[in-house]
Design an enzyme around this catalytic site. Structure first.
Site, PDB file in Angstrom:
ATOM      1  N   TYR A   1     -10.080  -3.636  -0.529  1.00 23.73           N
ATOM      2  CA  TYR A   1      -8.820  -4.345  -0.352  1.00 23.73           C
ATOM      3  C   TYR A   1      -8.669  -5.434  -1.413  1.00 23.73           C
ATOM      4  O   TYR A   1      -7.665  -5.492  -2.132  1.00 23.73           O
ATOM      5  CB  TYR A   1      -8.738  -4.946   1.056  1.00 23.73           C
ATOM      6  CG  TYR A   1      -7.623  -5.943   1.226  1.00 23.73           C
ATOM      7  CD1 TYR A   1      -6.288  -5.544   1.197  1.00 23.73           C
ATOM      8  CD2 TYR A   1      -7.896  -7.305   1.423  1.00 23.73           C
ATOM      9  CE1 TYR A   1      -5.256  -6.465   1.346  1.00 23.73           C
ATOM     10  CE2 TYR A   1      -6.877  -8.229   1.582  1.00 23.73           C
ATOM     11  CZ  TYR A   1      -5.557  -7.805   1.541  1.00 23.73           C
ATOM     12  OH  TYR A   1      -4.550  -8.726   1.679  1.00 23.73           O
TER      13      TYR A   1
ATOM     14  N   ASP B   1       8.929   4.125  -0.916  1.00 26.58           N
ATOM     15  CA  ASP B   1       7.562   4.480  -0.522  1.00 26.58           C
ATOM     16  C   ASP B   1       6.588   3.835  -1.493  1.00 26.58           C
ATOM     17  O   ASP B   1       6.565   4.183  -2.681  1.00 26.58           O
ATOM     18  CB  ASP B   1       7.411   6.001  -0.519  1.00 26.58           C
ATOM     19  CG  ASP B   1       6.028   6.456  -0.088  1.00 26.58           C
ATOM     20  OD1 ASP B   1       5.155   5.590   0.159  1.00 26.58           O
ATOM     21  OD2 ASP B   1       5.815   7.675   0.006  1.00 26.58           O
ATOM     22  N   LEU B   2       5.785   2.891  -1.015  1.00 28.46           N
ATOM     23  CA  LEU B   2       4.882   2.171  -1.906  1.00 28.46           C
ATOM     24  C   LEU B   2       3.730   3.029  -2.421  1.00 28.46           C
ATOM     25  O   LEU B   2       3.017   2.608  -3.326  1.00 28.46           O
ATOM     26  CB  LEU B   2       4.346   0.906  -1.236  1.00 28.46           C
ATOM     27  CG  LEU B   2       5.202  -0.337  -1.523  1.00 28.46           C
ATOM     28  CD1 LEU B   2       6.485  -0.305  -0.712  1.00 28.46           C
ATOM     29  CD2 LEU B   2       4.439  -1.618  -1.245  1.00 28.46           C
TER      30      LEU B   2
END
Length: 285
Positions: free
Chosen positions: A122, A33-34
């Site tokens: 981002y 799980d990042l």
């Protein structure tokens, strides 16, 4: 002992890596799980691979503006933990990044040491990831790329094919310039860099890799229509006519001379890559 460990399974580059390196171990969300950076590090320590490529990322550019914590965990904290684990094992770590670390000003192609200035969350989280990887103390490479496309997942090519089959006229942004990049070529370049780093502990650093020639999204769309035999007219519009929650860089040109010099990797012709993708999509249900 695992040879190559890849973070990512369903993304465009990960799927291309699976075709080129079928013996590699690929970790999807169920395997690592990042949003849990320590779990990513633990997965590396447990597997004890000979090299690691991180092809996973939080790529929802607009959603990242409000989902910043998740974007930071996946794009910055997880790669940092991966890089530290690789440093502990003394193995190469290759991390894929983005042109969004730049502010998109000017018209010159950006070199790796050009000043950064992300326009949104981002790009900011991807830049933080790059910096953490570089500071982890191991052997690392960051490959910044742009405008990724393939026969898999959601991307500009697949969107244009769908809309071009439905409509006679499409409006497409014409003042953002960059290099469309086939995911297959990114995967191939990542494997070349990884192998070179395994053979020489001095190799690594930041690299730019993007398709050639540089074009606009509208120019990219026209080539898609032409190669696919679709008759939709492409009308140029400025970015101001297509507002998005996160600003996009107008200039995404990347100077890719360093990757050619250090690894012999040339910029791929994205038009040839597009032809291959269209052939692959013909075989898809």
């Amino acid at each position: 002992m695992t040879g190559l460990l890849v973070f990512g399974r369903t993304g465009q580059v990960a799927q291309e890596l699976a075709l080129l390196a079928p013996d590699a171990v690929f970790l999807g969300r169920e395997g690592a799980d990042l949003t849990d950076p320590q779990a990513c590090a633990a997965a590396i320590i447990a597997a004890r691979p000979q090299a690691v490529i991180n092809a996973a990322a939080y790529t929802a550019v607009d959603r990242a503006e409000t989902d910043t914590e998740a974007a930071r965990l996946v794009n910055a904290d997880a790669p940092a933990a991966m890089a530290r684990a690789c440093a502990e094992l003394g193995i190469p770590f290759v991390h894929i990044s983005t042109d969004y670390v730049f502010d998109g000003s000017g018209e010159e192609a950006r070199a790796e040491d050009a000043p950064t200035g992300p326009l949104g969350a981002y790009g900011a989280t991807k830049l933080a990831g790059e910096q953490a990887v570089a500071q982890a103390g191991g052997q690392w490479a960051v490959m910044r790329t742009s405008w990724v496309f393939s026969a898999h997942g959601a991307n500009f090519v697949r969107t244009m094919l769908r809309l071009g089959a439905e409509r006679d006229r499409l409006t497409v942004v014409a003042d953002q310039i960059g290099g469309p990049t086939p995911a297959a070529d990114i995967a191939s370049a990542a494997l070349t860099i990884t192998a070179a780093m395994q053979g020489d502990p001095a190799k690594g650093g930041r690299y730019h890799f993007a398709g050639a020639p540089d074009t606009s999204w509208a120019g990219f769309a026209r080539e898609i229509m032409a190669q696919a035999g679709l008759g939709a007219e492409i009308a140029d519009i400025p970015s101001s006519d297509y507002p998005t929650p996160a600003a996009r860089p107008l200039n995404s040109r990347l100077d890719c001379s360093r990757i050619a010099q250090d690894f012999g990797i040339a910029r791929p012709d994205w038009r040839a890559g597009l032809a291959r993708v269209l052939d692959q999509l013909k075989d898809k249900p």
